[in-house]
Design an enzyme around this catalytic site. Structure first.
Site, PDB file in Angstrom:
ATOM      1  N   TRP A 194     -11.607   3.060  -1.774  1.00  0.00           N
ATOM      2  CA  TRP A 194     -10.548   3.996  -2.133  1.00  0.00           C
ATOM      3  C   TRP A 194     -11.064   4.957  -3.218  1.00  0.00           C
ATOM      4  O   TRP A 194     -11.738   4.533  -4.147  1.00  0.00           O
ATOM      5  CB  TRP A 194      -9.322   3.211  -2.646  1.00  0.00           C
ATOM      6  N   ASP A 361       6.443  14.574  -0.994  1.00  0.00           N
ATOM      7  CA  ASP A 361       5.693  13.329  -0.750  1.00  0.00           C
ATOM      8  C   ASP A 361       6.614  12.125  -0.937  1.00  0.00           C
ATOM      9  O   ASP A 361       7.848  12.231  -0.855  1.00  0.00           O
ATOM     10  CB  ASP A 361       4.454  13.290  -1.671  1.00  0.00           C
ATOM     11  N   ARG A 438      -0.243  -3.349  -1.712  1.00  0.00           N
ATOM     12  CA  ARG A 438       0.696  -2.406  -2.314  1.00  0.00           C
ATOM     13  C   ARG A 438       2.146  -2.923  -2.164  1.00  0.00           C
ATOM     14  O   ARG A 438       3.052  -2.151  -1.848  1.00  0.00           O
ATOM     15  CB  ARG A 438       0.562  -1.022  -1.675  1.00  0.00           C
ATOM     16  N   LYS A 471       3.252  14.335   6.778  1.00  0.00           N
ATOM     17  CA  LYS A 471       2.097  13.561   6.286  1.00  0.00           C
ATOM     18  C   LYS A 471       2.356  12.106   6.642  1.00  0.00           C
ATOM     19  O   LYS A 471       3.284  11.487   6.130  1.00  0.00           O
ATOM     20  CB  LYS A 471       1.960  13.735   4.773  1.00  0.00           C
ATOM     21  N   TRP A 472       1.562  11.569   7.542  1.00  0.00           N
ATOM     22  CA  TRP A 472       1.748  10.212   8.081  1.00  0.00           C
ATOM     23  C   TRP A 472       0.800   9.288   7.335  1.00  0.00           C
ATOM     24  O   TRP A 472      -0.390   9.288   7.582  1.00  0.00           O
ATOM     25  CB  TRP A 472       1.452  10.215   9.580  1.00  0.00           C
ATOM     26  N   ASP A 473       1.360   8.487   6.441  1.00  0.00           N
ATOM     27  CA  ASP A 473       0.520   7.657   5.566  1.00  0.00           C
ATOM     28  C   ASP A 473       0.416   6.233   6.101  1.00  0.00           C
ATOM     29  O   ASP A 473       1.221   5.801   6.937  1.00  0.00           O
ATOM     30  CB  ASP A 473       1.118   7.672   4.149  1.00  0.00           C
ATOM     31  N   CYS A 521      -3.155  10.189   6.927  1.00  0.00           N
ATOM     32  CA  CYS A 521      -3.500   9.778   5.573  1.00  0.00           C
ATOM     33  C   CYS A 521      -3.500   8.263   5.574  1.00  0.00           C
ATOM     34  O   CYS A 521      -2.692   7.642   6.260  1.00  0.00           O
ATOM     35  CB  CYS A 521      -2.468  10.313   4.588  1.00  0.00           C
ATOM     36  N   ASP A 543      -7.747  10.252  -1.844  1.00  0.00           N
ATOM     37  CA  ASP A 543      -6.806  10.389  -2.966  1.00  0.00           C
ATOM     38  C   ASP A 543      -7.516  10.921  -4.199  1.00  0.00           C
ATOM     39  O   ASP A 543      -6.884  11.210  -5.203  1.00  0.00           O
ATOM     40  CB  ASP A 543      -6.190   9.021  -3.307  1.00  0.00           C
TER      41      ASP A 543
HETATM   42  C1  GLA Z   1      -1.011   7.265  -0.687  1.00  0.00           C
HETATM   43  C2  GLA Z   1      -1.483   8.665  -0.372  1.00  0.00           C
HETATM   44  C3  GLA Z   1      -1.089   9.594  -1.481  1.00  0.00           C
HETATM   45  C4  GLA Z   1       0.402   9.566  -1.668  1.00  0.00           C
HETATM   46  C5  GLA Z   1       0.866   8.135  -1.895  1.00  0.00           C
HETATM   47  C6  GLA Z   1       2.368   8.034  -1.889  1.00  0.00           C
HETATM   48  O1  GLA Z   1      -1.683   6.732  -1.763  1.00  0.00           O
HETATM   49  O2  GLA Z   1      -2.848   8.672  -0.149  1.00  0.00           O
HETATM   50  O3  GLA Z   1      -1.519  10.896  -1.208  1.00  0.00           O
HETATM   51  O4  GLA Z   1       1.027  10.110  -0.537  1.00  0.00           O
HETATM   52  O5  GLA Z   1       0.385   7.260  -0.902  1.00  0.00           O
HETATM   53  O6  GLA Z   1       2.801   6.751  -2.074  1.00  0.00           O
END
Ligand code: GLA
Length: 777
Positions: A194, A361, A438, A471-473, A521, A543
């Site tokens: 990371w 976000d 997390r 933004k699909w995380d 993402c 990040d």
């Molecule tokens: C991840 C993403 C970040 C942000 C956070 C939000 O860490 O990489 O860019 O969107 O989640 O919780």
């Protein structure tokens, strides 16, 4: 072009040739992969096989050859090839010997995207399908080779079909196996963690196997599936380099090893660790598609091939080849602490700076104030968004900005209504303690009811307002791999079935919302691969927005992925990941060599910094097509030394933008030479630097050499002066022929070296950089 002659198969691209043949035994013998050559028959190209030497095993009594030292297209255990096999399975009788022999072939033109596993596509693609049979075990294997001539790429995938009566269990199905003649090979992989994705790692290939693999459930930031194999001496512009990638987002595996006779075997595919797949009578299993390219002129050409391939044959939909908007993302400006008022205020500032898209976000949904709750409950938090998503979206739209939103649909928090209602949807082993990442759990995407829930809940969100971007995380790795919906003898299928489930979800949602720009993402680059790029045209690269670290990360991505795919944000200083302070121009200069955006609290910027951002955005928009779709060239990187240098040139060679950045400054070293690339040799160009200005406080107490009174460093007066006075960057321009620029280099103005400072001197501190525009004169 695909040529088939007497069981000899020759696959030609514009500059490369791949060849194999059917041996008298029926096995597929690999002959050659490299620069384009003419091959009429296998005479002289194929190994001269005489006998099985020493204690190696003979294939059978009629064929006294040993498969151990034959270059093969596929390899399975039990018939004398004791190298790592590309295919392993347990037959219905419990044996695990396989013997796949040639049975037939077919060619076709054009390849379309199919449902299920993502794959490359193209009207002009030529496809060769070779069928092999293991007659004793009633199994069929189809090898599909696709030739993309114009970008010198060949892909391969496998399909295995059970024509027998009993079930077989697949334990390894590699997509591609590449056996090569002896040589001095280097294996280049891109590893990290990371916030430090894509670190280039070079190792010599020898007799102990080298493996680049992921076991996180995703393609991972630990080991990107893109790898390279260099032969002999090679660098960015010289030598033989093969690039390999996989159209897959799950656990992957690429190994390289040399056998005792010097031959080298590379294979790539789904990671066999933790994988098994029960294939019932009549069923088939398809591997992901592997991608290979070859360059006889170094890594840059290899990258250009991969870039062209990804842009033309992987990315699809409305956003393919389209200019990507300059966005601002709320994350680093506010983290979870968002509300409509705050966001609209930031958006107003962003609009004034020239931003085109505002992204809300994490933190917008019910009860989501930190990362311990709410994933799964995709309804707006009434306290933060009293008028819902539509309310804030309309306000942002009214400002003249497009609106985007963050989601993490594959996850659930235990503290969520969804988990309370459907604990069985989370991936865990029933009755056993589970691990979290997390503080969240994965939803079990092997289940179609979970897939349906995600499609429905996301469709509701995406259609609740005029949403232009998503933004699909995906923020955790697999643990406790288990699906309550599968029987115990199919638990080895979970990791792959999860990815197949994900692909179904992505396929349906991207088809349902074709106008939306989706950005992948996974805590940054934890799932940056060609599988995701088949649905989402861009991915958040990391990040980490620290410009120095980004220089390393983006340099790594650039080997295998076009810059139109990786998003890069200019953020505040000190940087939130490293606490490093790097000047605003360098932060932009690095981000500009990708899809540039912002992640910063514009409301807190002083006038100068705000104006700097405004001029950055102007510059980026002016050069946007070039920056996003031009040819990307690496000259040097922090891996090799202290200077990072990139150029992006236009395909017609009429313009280019070059960047030079240093890591730590060496005192009293004044000269830098910029070597742009991709220009026409006989055309005259004008080159000039992007102008900017610097905070006078960067010069510290040196201010006392130019003012008639004493200024206490960082004191009140220093601050007041800094409010009105800036140090302008030098102004530098030259007219030179393309060949002079590329081969003699542009000798830049002297760097700051304490003495002799004047307005031609280049202020170039630690992490200093410059960007240069080059246009035909
Ligand atoms: C991840 C993403 C970040 C942000 C956070 C939000 O860490 O990489 O860019 O969107 O989640 O919780």
């Amino acid at each position: 072009m695909i040529t088939i002659k007497d069981k000899l198969f020759v696959l030609d691209t514009d500059k490369t040739t791949y060849a194999f043949r059917v041996m008298p035994t029926g096995h597929l013998e690999h002959l050659y992969y490299g620069r384009k050559i003419r091959i009429d028959d296998a005479d002289g190209i194929a190994d001269q096989l005489g006998f099985a030497p020493g204690n190696s095993s003979s294939y059978d009594k009629d064929n006294a050859i040993s498969l151990e030292d034959v270059k093969l297209e596929i390899s399975a255990p039990g018939k004398g090839d004791v190298r790592e096999p590309s295919l392993e399975l347990i037959n219905s009788d419990g044996s695990f010997t396989s013997d796949f022999l040639f049975d037939g072939c077919a060619t076709s033109k054009g390849k379309v995207r199919e449902e299920g596993v993502p794959c490359s596509y193209g009207e002009d693609a030529e496809v060769l399908t070779v069928t092999l049979k293991d007659k004793e075990n009633n199994l069929m294997l189809k090898l599909a080779y696709t030739v993309y001539a114009e970008c010198d790429v060949i892909t391969r995938s496998c399909e295995i079909i059970n024509n027998g009566d009993g079930a077989v269990t697949l334990t390894r199905v590699m997509s591609l196996m590449l056996d090569m003649d002896p040589g001095d090979y280097s294996y280049i992989t891109f590893n990290g963690a990371w916030t430090r994705e894509m670190g280039k790692n070079v190792q010599k290939v020898g007799m102990a196997k080298l493996v680049n693999s992921s076991y996180t459930g995703s393609s991972s930031n630990r080991a990107n599936p893109f790898v390279m194999l260099g032969k002999g001496a090679f660098d960015e512009d010289y030598g033989e380099v093969i690039g390999i990638n996989l159209v897959y987002s799950g656990n992957h595996y690429t190994s390289v090893e040399q056998n005792p006779y010097g031959k080298v075997r590379l294979m790539t595919g789904i990671n066999p660790n933790g994988f098994s797949w029960k294939l019932e009578k009549g069923e088939s299993f398809r591997s992901p598609e592997a991608v290979m390219t070859y360059s006889a002129s170094g890594c840059n050409t290899m990258s250009h091939n991969m870039h062209d391939f990804v842009n033309a044959h992987i990315v699809s939909g409305k956003w393919k080849d389209q200019l990507r908007p300059v966005l601002i993302n709320s994350w680093e400006a506010s983290y979870f602490d968002i509300n409509e008022h705050k966001l609209v205020k930031l958006a107003r500032k962003a609009k004034a700076a020239g931003v085109e898209l505002f992204v809300m976000d994490d933190g917008w949904f019910k009860g989501r104030n930190d990362d311990t709750s709410s994933l799964g409950d995709w309804t707006p938090d009434k306290k933060k968004l009293p008028h819902g998503i539509k309310g804030i979206c309309d306000k942002i739209r009214k400002l003249g900005l497009k609106f985007g939103i963050w989601v993490e649909p594959e996850m659930v928090n235990e503290n969520s209504d969804l988990y309370r209602e459907h604990p069985e949807w989370a991936m865990r082993i029933p009755g056993k303690k589970h691990s979290t990442g997390r503080t969240q759990m994965l939803l079990d995407l092997t289940r179609s009811d979970v897939q349906d829930y995600i499609i429905k809940s996301m469709s509701d969100v995406f259609s609740s307002a005029d949403i232009s971007y998503v933004k699909w995380d995906y923020n955790r790795n697999f643990t406790d791999i288990y699906s309550a919906a599968l029987p115990s003898d199919r638990q080895g299928e979970v990791a792959h079935r999860y990815i197949l489930g994900l692909y179904r979800v992505l396929d349906e949602l991207t088809k349902k919302f074709p106008e939306v720009l989706f950005e992948g993402c996974a805590s940054g680059g934890n799932r940056f691969d060609l599988g995701i790029l088949s649905y989402f045209p861009q991915i958040w690269a990391s990040d980490d927005t620290d410009a120095y670290q980004r220089g390393i990360i983006q340099n790594g991505y650039s080997y295998g992925y076009p810059q139109s795919c990786y998003t890069c944000h200019v953020s505040d200083v000190p940087n939130h990941q490293t606490l490093r302070r790097i000047t605003a121009d360098t932060r932009f200069n690095v981000a500009a060599f990708g899809v540039c955006g912002y992640e910063s609290n514009f409301c807190d910027l002083n006038k100068f910094d705000f104006n700097e951002i405004k001029s950055q955005i102007e510059f980026y928009k002016k050069n946007r097509r070039l920056m996003q779709y031009g040819k990307f060239w690496r000259r040097s990187s922090f891996d090799d030394g202290k200077i990072l240098s990139w150029t992006i040139s236009s395909p017609d060679k009429s313009e280019a933008v070059s960047m030079i950045m240093q890591s730590l400054m060496t005192p009293n070293s004044q000269s830098d030479i910029l070597y742009p690339r991709g220009l026409a040799e006989d055309v005259k160009y004008h080159i000039e630097n992007r102008k900017t200005s610097f905070d006078i406080r960067e010069f510290g107490g040196l201010i006392n050499h130019v003012v008639p009174f004493h200024v206490k460093q960082d004191g009140f007066i220093h601050g007041v002066i800094a409010k009105f006075v800036r140090i302008n960057s030098e102004s530098e321009s030259h007219e030179m022929y393309g060949d002079a620029m590329m081969y003699a280099g542009v000798h830049l103005n002297p760097r700051f070296a304490s003495l002799g400072y004047n307005d031609t001197v280049r202020y170039f501190p630690d992490f200093g950089s410059r960007i240069y525009e080059i246009r035909t004169a």
